[in-house]
Structures are given as structure tokens and as C-alpha cells.
Scaffold this active site. Sequence first.
Site, PDB file in Angstrom:
ATOM      1  N   HIS A 144     -49.035   8.061  56.340  1.00 25.21           N
ATOM      2  CA  HIS A 144     -49.673   7.233  55.304  1.00 25.21           C
ATOM      3  C   HIS A 144     -48.647   6.520  54.416  1.00 25.21           C
ATOM      4  O   HIS A 144     -49.004   5.611  53.668  1.00 25.21           O
ATOM      5  CB  HIS A 144     -50.572   8.069  54.389  1.00 25.21           C
ATOM      6  CG  HIS A 144     -51.755   8.659  55.083  1.00 25.21           C
ATOM      7  ND1 HIS A 144     -52.669   7.883  55.768  1.00 25.21           N
ATOM      8  CD2 HIS A 144     -52.184   9.941  55.211  1.00 25.21           C
ATOM      9  CE1 HIS A 144     -53.610   8.669  56.284  1.00 25.21           C
ATOM     10  NE2 HIS A 144     -53.338   9.928  55.963  1.00 25.21           N
ATOM     11  N   ASP A 184     -53.513  12.156  64.558  1.00 20.92           N
ATOM     12  CA  ASP A 184     -53.996  12.701  63.278  1.00 20.92           C
ATOM     13  C   ASP A 184     -55.400  12.124  63.031  1.00 20.92           C
ATOM     14  O   ASP A 184     -55.681  10.996  63.417  1.00 20.92           O
ATOM     15  CB  ASP A 184     -53.037  12.279  62.158  1.00 20.92           C
ATOM     16  CG  ASP A 184     -53.379  12.896  60.807  1.00 20.92           C
ATOM     17  OD1 ASP A 184     -52.696  13.847  60.397  1.00 20.92           O
ATOM     18  OD2 ASP A 184     -54.342  12.419  60.157  1.00 20.92           O
ATOM     19  N   ASP A 277     -55.463  17.669  62.253  1.00 20.30           N
ATOM     20  CA  ASP A 277     -56.641  17.740  61.393  1.00 20.30           C
ATOM     21  C   ASP A 277     -57.902  17.228  62.092  1.00 20.30           C
ATOM     22  O   ASP A 277     -58.979  17.227  61.500  1.00 20.30           O
ATOM     23  CB  ASP A 277     -56.415  17.041  60.041  1.00 20.30           C
ATOM     24  CG  ASP A 277     -55.622  15.756  60.142  1.00 20.30           C
ATOM     25  OD1 ASP A 277     -55.430  15.258  61.271  1.00 20.30           O
ATOM     26  OD2 ASP A 277     -55.203  15.237  59.086  1.00 20.30           O
TER      27      ASP A 277
HETATM   28  N1  Q9C Z   1     -61.482  12.001  48.226  1.00 16.67           N
HETATM   29  C1  Q9C Z   1     -52.758  13.574  56.152  1.00 16.67           C
HETATM   30  O1  Q9C Z   1     -53.506  14.154  56.905  1.00 16.67           O
HETATM   31  N2  Q9C Z   1     -57.683  12.906  50.932  1.00 16.67           N
HETATM   32  N3  Q9C Z   1     -53.144  13.095  54.983  1.00 16.67           N
HETATM   33  C2  Q9C Z   1     -58.048  12.387  49.658  1.00 16.67           C
HETATM   34  C3  Q9C Z   1     -60.051  11.844  48.268  1.00 16.67           C
HETATM   35  C4  Q9C Z   1     -56.356  12.606  51.345  1.00 16.67           C
HETATM   36  C5  Q9C Z   1     -54.498  13.218  54.573  1.00 16.67           C
HETATM   37  C6  Q9C Z   1     -59.508  12.650  49.410  1.00 16.67           C
HETATM   38  C7  Q9C Z   1     -56.144  12.977  52.779  1.00 16.67           C
HETATM   39  C8  Q9C Z   1     -54.714  12.714  53.209  1.00 16.67           C
HETATM   40  C9  Q9C Z   1     -51.313  13.399  56.505  1.00 16.67           C
HETATM   41 ZN    ZN Z   2     -54.517  13.486  58.505  1.00 17.46          ZN
END
Ligand code: Q9C
Ligand code: ZN
Length: 681
Positions: A144, A184, A277
Site C-alpha cells: 500500500h 494479498d 489475508d
Molecule cells: N475501516 C495489508 O493487508 N484497514 N494492509 C483499515 C478502515 C486497513 C491492510 C480499515 C487494512 C490495511 C498490508
Molecule cells: Zn492485505
Amino acid sequence: MNSSPEDRRSARVGLAYDERMCLHATPDGESHPENPERIRAIWRKLEAEGIPDRCILLKIKEAEDAIIASVHTRNHIKLIRNISSKKFDSRRLRIASKLNSIYFNEGSSKAAYLAAGTVIEATENVANGNLDSAIAVVRPPGHHAEADEAMGFCLFNNVAIAASYLLNERAELGMRRILIVDWDVHHGNGTQNMFYSDPRVLYFSVHRFDFGSFYPAGSDGSHCMIGEDQGVGYNINVPWEHGQCGDADYLAVWDHILIPVAEAYNPDIILISAGFDAAMGDPLGGCCVTPYGYSVMLKRLMKFADGKIVLALEGGYNLNSLANSVFACAKTLLEGSPIVGNFEGRPFESTWRVINEVRNELKTYWPVFSIDLPKEILIANAERYPIQAGINSSSDSDVEKDLEPSNAINFSSNNVGDLILPLSKLNVDDGDFGELSPLRSQQNQPAPTENPKEVTTETCNDLFHWRSSLSKVDVWYGSYGSNMWKPRLLCYIEGGKVEGMRKPCRGAMDKTPPKDISWKSVPHRLFFARSYTDTWGHGGVAFLNPQSNINDKSYMCIYRITLEQFNDLLIQENVTTEHFESPLVDSRDIEFLVKNSFMSVESIKGGWYSNILYLGEQDGIPILTMTCSISDVEKFKSGELPVCAPAKAYENALLKGLLEGKELSSEEAIGYLKDAVARNL
Ligand code: Q9C
Ligand code: ZN
């Protein structure tokens, strides 16, 4: 005949792990899914299975700034280098809070440099032939992270840095075509952007998209994002419409998209952004890939690039699923065949739809996609769990994970779940909803009860309470742009897309079509501006000058919809995928508008269509439209913001609207739009 020792030689698999990457943790010990236990759990499992003994352990070193600088800006590198220093003690929290899903502590810098360095080291040794393949058990994750910004638990974009290192610093290794496979569950926005115009990197991602509402929400993960300039065709997104995708769905994508493309591209090396994930049991992903599924996905890639594959850990938040999946991958690399297992079930119907859309979008660049999929596939698979695509206001699917596939028909989103709660359980007062009541005050949370389960239910009811109230208030939504064409307007209600649109809409939660349609003209100036939208691509989009002038005349198609639907429309028009717990416009706002005839209110800060204009009433019901702010109009006038003729597809939608509404003859309609383009503001 016995095979030669050379044949039996097990693969040289590099393995990289360093406890110091556990130094990155939340500052006050709050729990967080991306925590040090993730890589510890992986390492414990690999050790328990004797994997490290069968691998070549890599020396871990920190990445050098000069190498990181090939994908990140100086400013970003400086921030990550300094963020853990004493000097930043007092600023760390504040800086993190300005970023999207990021925390920092005193160990973050070290861990970030080690994670990037580890992936570089693994990649270099696979590229130069010291190793056949490698696994980098690293954190923080990377995909990201944008050139200039940490995001989504990611600080440096480890995989992008390693790819760029091979291309730009180690050209002599001959790695001229790099395939990045990002499995991912989230879209790797950072990696996509870094190589968007670079054909030397083919970025492939399969991720939950949920029509743009899944993290990192927006349109980056859409299948329409295919790369640009030299890199067009070298960016491939496979966007799931919902959770619950499993081995059958992923392997169908391998069969019909990834493997044919890999054959055509003939990569010199494959880097896997290996988040786990999408694994069964993951609290964020809501998908159900098994270790066997990962093992088969990996094995199918091993026939390319002479087996040169590097797996770099990204996400994965269920410690058991994570450790078991990584173990399955390690075994597959070592033994050259998938682990023992099998899978049941067929791909979702939506999976075939998505596969078709992706192939269609890319067939000019990958001729192998021009061959139609066998019709039988599409028909034979129409039975499995018919999932309704619903909008999902939360990014992480923490509600869905409890549900069995057999319940799939009910799960489709948190919101829909709330909608089917009996009305009697909803916290609605029994007032006359036709009346304009002050709703904002009803957002106060009810007192929590002792029972945690009940707290959740109460909170849900409360979050969506405004919907049930506003679903009982009708408004006329006045459209003057492409929404004048009813099929296009219906995309905002029912979801989906029509001719000319580049990506589908989510639709409103209440999919009831408008109760009535009518036309009128208004004394406001129509004009076209803004150079690009996700829906129509390049070309202007319509606005009405919020200030009225009796010399101006614009045609408007008005639709009678509920105030709840109006809010869902407004959020889609503004391409906002923010958590949306209270209405943007409620009855009180309308009351204010009605009292101050021809005034407007700004409902959301920053959106292009954030300005709500009240245009009088019809049948005792207010007519509302949305347009830009008065200050934007001033900027259009001064040239600070560009005005711009409408895109062809967009103009066509407007024309169809005007013609189907029988408002104007074809010549008149064309003249009307021409005039709106040509006249000075
Ligand atoms: N409602 C990776 O799997 N979630 N990043 C935020 C806000 C962030 C995931 C939720 C998820 C990031 C590397
Ligand atoms: Zn992820």
C-alpha cells in the site's frame, strides 16, 4: 531406473527472517492486526516443521536509501528514517494520525529498513542464481505504500523497491521482465502506481473490491486500471465483488487470466506480494483460501522464469491461517509439488463475470483473451451460492467471517444484514416521517449494556437509524447531467453500469426504482468542467451554476426518490467511500433550504457535487439537485479550474436522456449542449 542425484537435489530455497522486524509495534501497546506476533507465529511454525534446516538462511541487512529512492521520494525516506528518533517522540502520534491506517514507534524505522533490505537480498540471490527461490518473512508490509506516503500498515514498498533494484541497479542479471503477483486480499495501490507506465513490470493483483468499497477504497483496484503509456496492458486487476472467495475462485483466475498472461509475458523472475489475508479465517479479508489453495497457486507459477520466485510477506492477520499458509508455500518451493489436499466447490457466478470483464478489458493487449471462455462454464456455474452484491460501508469484513457459505445468500453486507432486522428492533420513533424533524440529535449513542452482544446490535441499529427514517421522506432529485438518462440514474440506485461507463456503481442500499419521473426547466446555467472522472474518463462533467439567473435555462429530469436514496446517490456522485454513518443531507437541512428559497448548503467538504441546491417544490415535495460550490464556480470563471467539453460517452448519455424524456428534438438537444459548452461562464 533411478533418477540421478542431480534430479533429486531439493531446491535451493532462501529463507529470511529477523526478530528485529518485531520492533515495529503500536506505541502504547494497543492491539492491532499488524503486530509482531505475525512473523513470530510464522517462524515458530516453520521451525516446528523443520523448514529452516532445509532452506538457506539469508543474512538480513537494512536497505540503502539510494535503492529505496528509486521508488520513494526523498521526503518519504527522510520521514521513515527519522520517525523513530528521539527528536520525533512528541510528533510521532500526530504524524501517524494524519496518515491512512499507520502507526509508528521507536522501532518502526529499523523494521522498515530491514523489511525492504530483506526482500532486496532475497530477490538479488534468486536473480543471480545463488538460490532457486526464496521466502522473505517480513514486516511491516509494503504494497500500500505510495512513493510519498505510508499507508495501510505499509511504510516502504518492499516488493517495488526490490523490483526496481533489479531493473535499475542490477541490469547485468538480465531480469528484464518482472511479474509481480499480488495475492494479498487488498489491492496493492502503491505497487500499481509505481509501475503504472512501465512495461518491464507486469503488476497482477487479485483482491476484494466490492465495487470500490473495500480497503483501499476507490477506483484504483478496478479492472479498468490497465496501465498507461508504455505500460498499458501491463497492469491487471481482478476485483472480487464480495467476500467468501476461495480456492475455486482463485484457481479459476489462475487458469483463465494469470497463467495465460504469464505464458505470453514470459517473465524473467516472479515476485509475489504474498499477503495471506485472503486465507480462511482471516479477520480482515473475509475470504477462504486454504493452505492447499496457496500451494497450488504457487506451484502453477513455478513453471515460469525457471522457477525464479520470491515470496515477500504482505498482510495476513489470523496467526494460524498465516503460519499454515506460509508453511504450505515453503513446502511447495522445497518439494516442487503442492501439499496434499483438495478443494470443493465451484467458483461463484460473480467470479466468471469478473474474469470475463478482465479478459474483455485487456484483450487488445493480450490476444489470448480474445478467445471466448466456453459457454458451458458460464452456464454450469450459475447455481452456486447466489450472492447479491450489496454495498458495504465498512472496509474490513468483520461481520461476515462468522457465516458459513450456506448462509451466503444472507450475508452480502453488513448493511443488508442491518436492513433485514425486524423494524420493531430498530430504534425509530413513531413520528410522522413526512414531517421535517431534526434528525441529527438522534445520532447520540444509546447507553451500552452489560451484554457485549447486545452492545453490538444496539450500535448497528443506531448507525443505520437514519436510513429507516429517511426512507420515509420523499424528495425530487433533479438531474441535469448524464442522470437525465434513466438507465444511468438507475446505476446509482440498483448498482452496475451502462454503455460508456468505465466502472460500475455500487447502487443505493434501497434499490427501489424512482416512484415518479418528470421534467422541468430551471433558471441556472449548465456548464461542463473538470477534466477526468472514474466513470467517464477524460472529458467534462456537468455542473449547474448554483446562482440563479432568469436569463439562464437548463433542462432537468426530476426523479421522486427517498431522502435515503438521495444520500446514497450523493455519496456516489462524490466518489467518497468513507464510512458513512449519518446522512449527508437530512430533513433539517431541507427545512433550512426551503426557508431560504434558492439557497444551497454544502453537505460534504471537498466533493465536486457537495453543494445541495433547493429548486422549489412539486406536489408538495422539495426538488433538490447537487452541484459544485459557488467558490468553485468562481474558480471556473477565473480559469483557476479548467472548464472542458464533455467526453463523447458522457455527452451521449446526456443526449439519450434529453431524447428519451422527449424534451427536445435531436437537433435542439445537440444545440443545447453545444451552447452550454461554447458560452463563456
Ligand atoms: N475501516 C495489508 O493487508 N484497514 N494492509 C483499515 C478502515 C486497513 C491492510 C480499515 C487494512 C490495511 C498490508
Ligand atoms: Zn492485505
